[in-house]
Write a protein that holds these residues in place. Structure first.
Motif, mmCIF file in Angstrom:
data_model
loop_
_atom_site.group_PDB
_atom_site.id
_atom_site.type_symbol
_atom_site.label_atom_id
_atom_site.label_comp_id
_atom_site.label_asym_id
_atom_site.label_seq_id
_atom_site.Cartn_x
_atom_site.Cartn_y
_atom_site.Cartn_z
ATOM 1 N N PHE A 166 -8.170 3.556 1.532
ATOM 2 C CA PHE A 166 -8.991 4.207 0.329
ATOM 3 C C PHE A 166 -8.490 3.852 -0.839
ATOM 4 N N GLY A 167 -7.145 3.371 -1.240
ATOM 5 C CA GLY A 167 -6.707 3.467 -2.395
ATOM 6 C C GLY A 167 -5.626 4.564 -2.799
ATOM 7 N N TRP A 168 -4.913 4.137 -3.712
ATOM 8 C CA TRP A 168 -3.880 5.296 -4.148
ATOM 9 C C TRP A 168 -4.516 6.433 -4.948
ATOM 10 N N ARG A 169 -5.674 6.440 -5.441
ATOM 11 C CA ARG A 169 -6.380 7.380 -6.195
ATOM 12 C C ARG A 169 -6.724 8.412 -5.306
ATOM 13 N N PHE A 170 -7.134 8.305 -3.899
ATOM 14 C CA PHE A 170 -7.483 8.962 -3.019
ATOM 15 C C PHE A 170 -6.474 10.269 -2.569
ATOM 16 N N ILE A 171 -5.250 9.760 -2.898
ATOM 17 C CA ILE A 171 -4.066 10.629 -2.503
ATOM 18 C C ILE A 171 -4.397 11.781 -3.389
ATOM 19 N N PHE A 172 -4.585 11.499 -4.403
ATOM 20 C CA PHE A 172 -4.656 12.948 -5.447
ATOM 21 C C PHE A 172 -5.916 13.664 -4.936
ATOM 22 N N ALA A 173 -6.968 13.183 -4.578
ATOM 23 C CA ALA A 173 -8.326 14.029 -4.199
ATOM 24 C C ALA A 173 -7.882 14.836 -2.941
ATOM 25 N N ILE A 174 -7.069 14.256 -1.891
ATOM 26 C CA ILE A 174 -6.673 14.962 -0.992
ATOM 27 C C ILE A 174 -5.739 16.169 -1.168
ATOM 28 N N LEU A 175 -4.851 16.042 -2.385
ATOM 29 C CA LEU A 175 -4.019 17.008 -2.699
ATOM 30 C C LEU A 175 -4.800 18.220 -3.385
ATOM 31 N N VAL A 201 5.836 13.717 7.882
ATOM 32 C CA VAL A 201 4.273 13.030 7.923
ATOM 33 C C VAL A 201 3.856 12.773 6.773
ATOM 34 N N ALA A 202 4.201 13.352 5.618
ATOM 35 C CA ALA A 202 3.759 13.002 4.363
ATOM 36 C C ALA A 202 3.502 11.472 4.063
ATOM 37 N N PRO A 203 5.234 10.654 4.062
ATOM 38 C CA PRO A 203 4.775 9.479 3.559
ATOM 39 C C PRO A 203 3.903 8.528 4.362
ATOM 40 N N SER A 204 3.846 9.064 5.804
ATOM 41 C CA SER A 204 2.694 7.896 6.625
ATOM 42 C C SER A 204 1.407 8.384 6.376
ATOM 43 N N ILE A 205 1.086 9.591 6.047
ATOM 44 C CA ILE A 205 -0.163 9.835 5.686
ATOM 45 C C ILE A 205 -0.839 9.223 4.315
ATOM 46 N N GLY A 206 0.382 9.201 3.427
ATOM 47 C CA GLY A 206 0.135 8.803 2.151
ATOM 48 C C GLY A 206 -0.238 7.085 2.198
ATOM 49 N N GLY A 207 0.916 6.460 3.113
ATOM 50 C CA GLY A 207 0.717 4.859 3.272
ATOM 51 C C GLY A 207 -0.875 4.772 3.977
ATOM 52 N N MET A 208 -1.332 5.463 4.922
ATOM 53 C CA MET A 208 -2.386 5.339 5.594
ATOM 54 C C MET A 208 -3.482 5.395 4.355
ATOM 55 N N ILE A 209 -3.503 6.407 3.705
ATOM 56 C CA ILE A 209 -4.512 6.677 2.630
ATOM 57 C C ILE A 209 -4.687 5.426 1.648
ATOM 58 N N VAL A 210 -3.501 4.892 1.248
ATOM 59 C CA VAL A 210 -3.488 3.845 0.279
ATOM 60 C C VAL A 210 -4.134 2.603 0.882
ATOM 61 N N SER A 211 -3.689 2.187 2.238
ATOM 62 C CA SER A 211 -4.311 1.136 2.864
ATOM 63 C C SER A 211 -5.597 1.290 2.911
ATOM 64 N N SER A 268 2.724 4.704 -2.821
ATOM 65 C CA SER A 268 1.568 4.260 -3.582
ATOM 66 C C SER A 268 2.054 3.493 -4.882
ATOM 67 N N PHE A 269 3.496 3.261 -4.978
ATOM 68 C CA PHE A 269 3.855 3.026 -6.209
ATOM 69 C C PHE A 269 3.683 1.409 -6.639
ATOM 70 N N THR A 270 3.496 0.619 -5.378
ATOM 71 C CA THR A 270 3.283 -0.513 -5.816
ATOM 72 C C THR A 270 1.687 -0.915 -6.079
ATOM 73 N N ALA A 271 0.971 -0.158 -5.212
ATOM 74 C CA ALA A 271 -0.548 -0.146 -5.750
ATOM 75 C C ALA A 271 -0.695 0.194 -7.207
ATOM 76 N N ILE A 272 -0.126 1.348 -7.611
ATOM 77 C CA ILE A 272 -0.397 1.757 -8.820
ATOM 78 C C ILE A 272 0.147 0.864 -9.974
ATOM 79 N N ALA A 273 1.098 0.188 -9.839
ATOM 80 C CA ALA A 273 2.118 -0.610 -10.552
ATOM 81 C C ALA A 273 0.928 -1.889 -10.789
ATOM 82 N N HIS A 274 0.207 -2.372 -9.607
ATOM 83 C CA HIS A 274 -0.706 -3.399 -9.678
ATOM 84 C C HIS A 274 -1.848 -2.960 -10.555
ATOM 85 N N ASP A 275 -2.417 -1.805 -10.029
ATOM 86 C CA ASP A 275 -3.619 -1.468 -10.851
ATOM 87 C C ASP A 275 -3.466 -1.391 -12.383
ATOM 88 N N PHE A 276 -2.539 -1.104 -13.096
ATOM 89 C CA PHE A 276 -2.149 -0.626 -14.425
ATOM 90 C C PHE A 276 -1.178 -1.901 -15.037
#
Length: 420
Positions: free
Chosen positions: A160-169, A148-158, A31-39
């Motif tokens: 729902f967006g990067w913020r949803f990763i932390f909702a899952i955590l 599995v975590a990087p793949s799951i994170g990539g699918m979540i970002v694509s 999600s690094f790229t998406a976070i950088a874009h948002d901020f």
């Protein structure tokens, strides 16, 4: 529930607790790229949220160890998971990058409770050889996270967006809190447990005498002295550093793996993902072979042999790098062997270093985890500074780590610390 099934469930729960720290890193990396874009920030500045996490996970363990020695294992674990859940929600709701960096620090402070608690609970319940086998089983659970975590994170970002990763955590931490309440025993270190067959200094004062002082300030001072006493133990430090060097070499590889394989060797994302996953499989396979061999082989002999093979592998890798013949296939083969050996070294050095600490198992687990996390962080930063996409930099860093770890293990063949 049958006793065998109950033990298996508890070990899976401990593995999940231990994995929460690494998973919190691996899942949000895509999600690094998406976070950088948002901020509206550079991707490199988003890396500060990773740095703050490493700082938090290194410092936080030193607090949980003495707390677990005083209040038992379960209550501090639950408190850490509550902090983690709130911090995960804070990360997802962060209005700017500065807030995200701070909340990642708080996330680490909560998550590291699982890292300390899982080690301490195993030490409470099992003697050294059996503890090493249990740590190997925990590595089986933990080994799934980097695969599995990087793949799951990539699918979540694509999706729902990067913020949803932390909702899952946050949701994951709530599930872990329930599992902890149901399956993790609320052990309070008892003086009667002693060292479970490992030599300890009988003149050493029991931690339980001083940890229950009604004065919080007095307890804090005692906790600091307990941490210092563990750190001053030369045999404990030798084993902790040996395991830490092996882990630091692994983190040096992780820090520059993408750059080396994708930029230098020209791997595609798919090829790199397969190579990275295969290396993780070798780590898990090594830990499970170690678990089986511990039934018939002395733990010190297995540890020395694994460290020797790891050092020889790293030496061969460094020689190939200097000779300019380090290609993608040879690099992969060397890394697979290195991580296979780490599957032996991590559980064995952990079990042997914690073995003598009965009443202070939490403090010992805290010092061990904090020290090794600092070593891993330094190795990651150093190899990136030297040349993150250069295979020679990676090979040289791994060589220094493996050789240092082998020298420490060879010095202390008996491998057991003595509480002083």
């Amino acid at each position: 529930m049958p006793e065998r099934q109950k033990d298996s469930t508890m070990i899976i729960a401990l593995g999940m607790l231990a994995a929460i720290g690494p998973m919190s890193i691996d899942m949000y990396l895509p999600s690094f790229t998406a976070i950088a874009h948002d901020f509206g920030a550079e991707v490199s500045r988003v890396g500060y949220s990773l740095s703050s996490y490493f700082i938090g996970i290194s410092l936080g363990q030193l607090a949980y160890g003495p707390l677990m020695d005083r209040f038992g294992r379960r209550l501090p674990l639950l408190a850490g998971l509550v902090i983690y859940c709130l911090a995960a929600l804070g990360c997802g709701l962060s209005p700017n990058l500065g807030t995200l960096v701070f909340m990642r620090f708080m996330l680490a402070l909560g998550g590291c409770a699982g890292m300390v608690g899982s080690r301490a609970v195993v030490r409470d319940l099992f003697p050294v050889n059996e503890a090493a086998r249990v740590y190997s089983l925990i590595m089986l659970v933990m080994g799934v996270a980097p695969m599995v975590a990087p793949s799951i994170g990539g699918m979540i970002v694509s999706a729902f967006g990067w913020r949803f990763i932390f909702a899952i955590l946050a949701l994951f931490s709530m599930v872990l809190a329930f599992i902890t309440w149901v399956f993790i025993p609320d052990n309070r270190p008892a003086r009667a447990k002693g060292s479970q067959g490992v030599s300890a200094d009988p003149s050493a004062p029991a931690a339980s005498d001083s940890l229950h002082s009604p004065a919080t300030g007095q307890w804090a001072g005692t906790a600091a002295r307990d941490l210092a006493r563990v750190a001053r133990n030369p045999a404990f430090m030798r084993l902790a550093l040996a395991g830490g060097f092996s882990g630091a070499g692994m983190f040096a590889y992780i820090a520059c793996a993408a750059s080396v394989f994708m930029q230098h060797f020209g791997y595609s994302k798919t090829q790199f993902g397969l190579a990275f996953g295969l290396n993780a499989v070798c780590l898990v396979v090594g830990s499970q072979l170690n678990r089986r061999l511990l039934r018939s082989r002395p733990i010190a002999d297995l540890t020395l042999a694994a460290s020797a093979v790891q050092a020889l592998t790293a030496t061969a890798m460094a020689v190939c790098a200097v000779a300019g013949i380090l290609g993608p296939l040879t690099t992969s083969a060397f890394l697979m062997t290195y991580l296979f050996c780490h599957g032996f070294l991590n559980p064995n050095t952990t079990a042997m270093s914690l073995g003598p600490f009965g009443t202070k198992a939490g403090s010992a687990a805290a010092v061990l985890g904090s020290l090794q996390m600092v070593m891993a962080t330094v190795a990651s930063i150093a190899v990136s500074a030297i040349g993150g996409s250069n295979p020679s930099a990676m090979a040289g860093s791994i060589f220094l780590c493996a050789l240092s770890g082998f020298a420490l293990i060879a010095r202390g063949r008996k491998g057991h610390a003595v509480v002083k």
